[in-house]
Design a protein around this motif. Structure first.
Motif, PDB file in Angstrom:
ATOM      1  N   GLY A   1       0.599  -1.149  -0.180  1.00 54.74           N
ATOM      2  CA  GLY A   1       0.079   0.173   0.175  1.00 54.74           C
ATOM      3  C   GLY A   1       0.798   1.251  -0.290  1.00 54.74           C
ATOM      4  N   ILE A   2       2.129   1.245   0.611  1.00 53.98           N
ATOM      5  CA  ILE A   2       3.081   2.265   0.060  1.00 53.98           C
ATOM      6  C   ILE A   2       2.897   2.839  -1.162  1.00 53.98           C
TER       7      ILE A   2
ATOM      8  N   LEU B   1       7.831  10.627   5.981  1.00 57.22           N
ATOM      9  CA  LEU B   1       7.084   9.627   7.048  1.00 57.22           C
ATOM     10  C   LEU B   1       7.447   7.570   6.745  1.00 57.22           C
ATOM     11  N   VAL B   2       7.117   7.489   5.862  1.00 57.57           N
ATOM     12  CA  VAL B   2       6.882   5.941   5.137  1.00 57.57           C
ATOM     13  C   VAL B   2       8.984   5.804   5.328  1.00 57.57           C
ATOM     14  N   LYS B   3       9.957   6.069   5.274  1.00 59.66           N
ATOM     15  CA  LYS B   3      11.243   6.621   4.696  1.00 59.66           C
ATOM     16  C   LYS B   3      11.960   6.372   6.164  1.00 59.66           C
TER      17      LYS B   3
ATOM     18  N   PHE C   1      11.262   5.642  12.484  1.00 60.55           N
ATOM     19  CA  PHE C   1      11.191   5.513  13.806  1.00 60.55           C
ATOM     20  C   PHE C   1       9.922   4.384  12.764  1.00 60.55           C
ATOM     21  N   PHE C   2       9.593   4.620  11.308  1.00 58.16           N
ATOM     22  CA  PHE C   2       8.221   4.194  10.810  1.00 58.16           C
ATOM     23  C   PHE C   2       8.693   3.035  10.459  1.00 58.16           C
ATOM     24  N   LEU C   3       9.762   3.268   9.712  1.00 52.11           N
ATOM     25  CA  LEU C   3       9.946   1.260   9.708  1.00 52.11           C
ATOM     26  C   LEU C   3       9.972   0.286  11.091  1.00 52.11           C
TER      27      LEU C   3
ATOM     28  N   SER D   1       7.016  -6.751   4.298  1.00 52.00           N
ATOM     29  CA  SER D   1       8.531  -6.082   4.134  1.00 52.00           C
ATOM     30  C   SER D   1       8.264  -4.334   3.733  1.00 52.00           C
ATOM     31  N   PHE D   2       8.807  -4.124   4.670  1.00 48.74           N
ATOM     32  CA  PHE D   2       9.293  -2.887   4.191  1.00 48.74           C
ATOM     33  C   PHE D   2      10.468  -1.777   3.528  1.00 48.74           C
ATOM     34  N   ASP D   3      11.235  -3.639   2.783  1.00 52.99           N
ATOM     35  CA  ASP D   3      12.540  -3.074   2.243  1.00 52.99           C
ATOM     36  C   ASP D   3      12.475  -2.052   0.376  1.00 52.99           C
ATOM     37  N   GLU D   4      10.546  -1.772   0.159  1.00 54.68           N
ATOM     38  CA  GLU D   4      11.256  -1.566  -1.553  1.00 54.68           C
ATOM     39  C   GLU D   4      10.386  -0.339  -1.504  1.00 54.68           C
TER      40      GLU D   4
END
Length: 746
Positions: free
Chosen positions: A17-18, A62-64, A67-69, A262-265
């Motif tokens: 959803g990012i 924010l998403v980068k 803290f968010f991760l 996963s928030f790696d991409e």
């Protein structure tokens, strides 16, 4: 004639959803209006950001952020970890939380990640905007709706008013990953279970002229009898229609082939949403004739955000529910002092301190504004953790240092916190038991009182071979029993100071020569003593073993006073049956520093330094003097060996560590340490101890290891090097933790 209205629908889809941020960015840059937003799960979060006045650039920032991760993985940011509440490190692999009042099924964990950081983050992000809108989502910068699932009644819940952060939190509560929350008596889960693309909600609530849909939802494959995950997805989730519900609608489908959590991409996902939207712009502009003025939009956004900044949130009331009155008192004293008003930033520190207590399962926060006064009421829905913990762990190694670990803990939360704890290690090298009671007192300066008792037995072997001649007596046998009283208090979030005092008896049986048989009797030394100690520790290391990030700084001052007894064995040159000495007394100062420095991506350098100064005098003979001297054990294997060359009364030591992480959770480590005693302790022909000339000798330790950090513990293989040793190189393999109960003499 009414102006044309455009609605934006954002699907669920986990971290995919990012990509919605890229969609919004492309629409804004091309002056496409967004008059209404509906979202599910991650779509509700991105939609709420936009509705609360965050620009696409701010959302991307924010998403980068680190803290968010961290919070999306349930990890507490290092600066909010509360070292004071941490128990000592053990060899535990897994912790089971039990309640004997319920059946086994009810003791199973219901979520993978810790929801505490997310709960506070959402309150912090949206409470100001929610208060400005007076709990009416139509009064946000952009009218907004989000979706959750009522699994008991098998229906969708549409949020259009109430607490914005709680609505988004409910919409994101993915089963078994994030703990569900209860609102208005209903236990609510992820909105994507029943409606993962709420175009119908958009149509029914706002009736726009045109709908733009952004879908990153995974199209569920046909389940088979070997795939439990797909079976559960089909059992839990309804099929969703991913077409806009009205004729005037268009669907954007960015690339989203990433793991759900996963928030790696992030960069690739945002770019995908952006590019996918640009491709659809010609079709969108065929239907959307109206445009927005970018400058006017930015003015409205700044005006809305300026009136809803979290800095203006001041609490003057705390309302606690979910636990008994005594536990409410504990929570209240941990949050607020003397009923004085406090800000959101002040609450943040106290909140994370409170939720780090292992007697508390969760504390869900809601900020509710009192319009007449302008102050906020803090509403906390608290839940006690289960009363009993069971820890299981240990270490499996190619050397005879394998051991099993088991611990049990009982918790009680009242006006004060109470913990009863006991553990046990069992192995060839090390067996021990440790018990303690801890009484936690809340307040402006919290503190604890902790009486403990510990018994340990150590068998050291010189060889590192896998098999041994068990008919041969142990080279060194050590027993240690002590009791102490600790009083601890925090110094900031990341450090703790402890004042201790206690009594101990330390006994050792050993040979002072390699030439002994099973018929010989070992020498024996005993030391009964009292001690007082002050210790300070700051610890932000990310792992209790094989850390790759953070810092540990430890200072200890210890005073020891006691009497030694010595009983020579058959191999001793001393002919007396026993020798009793009066008091030994000394002061030891020890400082240890361990820190990791981030350099380039996937590569870090660790810096280690240690210094010891002791006024300790020699014991009866060389071996007993060495045994009681401070030891330098920077590597895991060195903690399991008795090597005289790395012990001294005063020394300085340091080392460098390089850590490369080519794959997630997989590290390649190369470490080297230099040990410099001020005066090396050497043996005389009469087996007594003496000092060498200053700085005459020094020693090196090195290790190379491949480490895979599994969810329960590290799996490592490598080589250690000890210079000036008969067998300088040793190969090692282990799974688990090489961690022991502490010794009285250390």
């Amino acid at each position: 004639m009414f102006p044309q209205k455009v609605g934006l629908v954002l699907s669920g889809g986990g971290s995919s959803g990012i990509a919605h941020i890229g969609v919004i960015k492309a629409l804004e840059e091309n002056n496409i209006p967004i008059d209404y937003i509906t979202g599910t799960s991650i779509g509700s979060l991105i939609g709420a950001y936009y509705a609360a006045g965050y620009s696409p650039a701010e959302m991307e920032q924010l998403v980068k952020s680190e803290f968010f991760l961290q919070v999306t993985q349930g990890e507490m940011p290092a600066k909010y970890n509360y070292h004071f509440k941490k128990n000592g490190e053990t060899a535990s692999w897994i912790r089971l939380k039990l309640s004997f009042n319920t059946n086994l099924i009810n003791n199973l964990p219901t979520n993978v990640i810790n929801s505490v950081p997310i709960d506070f983050y959402l309150m912090e992000a949206f409470s100001g905007a929610n208060a400005l809108a007076k709990n009416n989502f139509d009064s946000l910068l952009v009218p907004f709706r989000c979706i959750a699932s009522d699994v008991e009644n098998k229906k969708t819940i549409v949020f259009k008013d109430g607490d914005l952060s709680s609505s988004v939190r409910a919409s994101m509560s993915y089963p078994f990953y994030l703990r569900p929350i209860e609102l208005d008596g209903k236990l609510l889960f992820d909105g994507g279970l029943y409606n993962n693309f709420p175009t119908d909600v958009m149509y029914d609530e706002f009736y726009p002229d045109f709908i733009i849909g952004s879908s990153v939802a995974e199209r569920t494959a046909h389940p088979d009898d070997d795939n439990l995950y797909l079976q559960l997805r089909h059992l839990l989730m309804k099929q969703t229609n991913f077409d806009p519900i009205c004729e005037n609608g268009i669907l954007i489908e960015p690339w989203s082939n990433v793991n759900t959590f996963s928030f790696d991409e992030i960069d690739r996902l945002i770019d995908s949403g952006y590019v996918s939207t640009l491709r659809m712009l010609p079709q969108i502009k065929q239907h959307v004739e109206r445009t927005i003025n970018a400058e006017e939009l930015e003015r409205n956004r700044k005006r809305f955000k300026a009136a809803s900044v979290p800095d203006d949130i001041i609490f003057n009331q705390v309302e606690i529910s979910g636990v008994k009155k005594q536990a409410q008192n504990f929570i209240r004293k941990s949050i607020i002092h003397k009923n004085r008003p406090f800000s959101l930033s002040q609450l943040k520190k106290q909140y994370f301190r409170l939720t780090s207590d292992d007697k508390i399962k969760s504390v869900y926060p809601i900020a509710e504004k009192d319009l007449p006064s302008g102050y906020y009421k803090l509403k906390l829905l608290a839940k006690r953790e289960k009363s009993f913990y069971l820890d299981i762990g240990g270490n499996v190694s190619n050397r005879p240092i394998s051991e099993a670990f088991l611990a049990a803990q009982y918790n009680y939360l009242g006006n004060i916190g109470f913990t009863a704890y006991a553990n046990g290690y069992y192995g060839k090298l090390h067996s021990s038991g440790h018990g303690k009671l801890r009484f936690d007192f809340p307040g402006k300066v919290p503190f604890y009182i902790e009486p403990t008792v510990t018994y340990s037995r150590w068998d050291y072997y010189r060889s590192s071979a896998l098999f041994y001649d068990f008919l041969k007596p142990a080279y060194l046998l050590q027993e240690d029993i002590f009791g102490e009283l600790n009083i601890g208090f925090p110094l900031g979030n990341m450090s703790t100071a402890i004042i201790s005092g206690g009594v101990a008896e330390w006994g050792t049986k050993y040979y002072q020569t390699d030439n002994f048989t099973k018929l010989d009797t070992a020498d024996a030394s005993y030391f009964g003593f009292a001690f007082g100690q002050f210790s300070y520790e700051l610890n932000t290391l990310n792992r209790k073993q094989y850390a790759t990030d953070g810092t540990r700084l430890c200072f200890k001052a210890k005073y020891v006073s006691g009497s030694e007894s010595y009983y020579p064995g058959t191999t001793s040159i001393d002919s007396l049956k026993s020798i009793n000495y009066p008091h030994h007394q000394w002061l030891t100062l020890k400082l240890t520093f361990d820190s990791y420095i981030r350099t380039i991506k996937r590569f870090k350098i660790g810096v280690f330094a240690e210094g010891v100064y002791s006024t300790q005098t020699f014991f009866t003979n060389y071996t007993s003097s060495i045994l009681s001297a401070p030891a330098f054990n920077p590597t895991l294997e060195s903690q399991t060996l008795f090597i005289p060359a790395y012990r001294a009364h005063q020394y300085v030591a340091g080392g460098l560590k390089t850590v490369t992480t080519p794959l997630k959770n997989f590290d390649i480590r190369l470490e080297g340490y230099l040990f410099q005693p001020i005066n090396t302790i050497t043996s005389t022909p009469k087996q007594t101890a003496q000092y060498s000339l200053p700085l005459l000798y020094r020693n090196f330790i090195g290790t190379f290891a491949l480490v895979y950090n599994t969810p329960v513990g590290p799996l490592s293989v490598g080589v250690n090097y000890y210079d000036k040793n008969e067998n300088s190189f040793s190969f090692f393999f282990h799974f688990g933790y090489i961690i022991f109960n502490k010794k009285s003499i250390d």
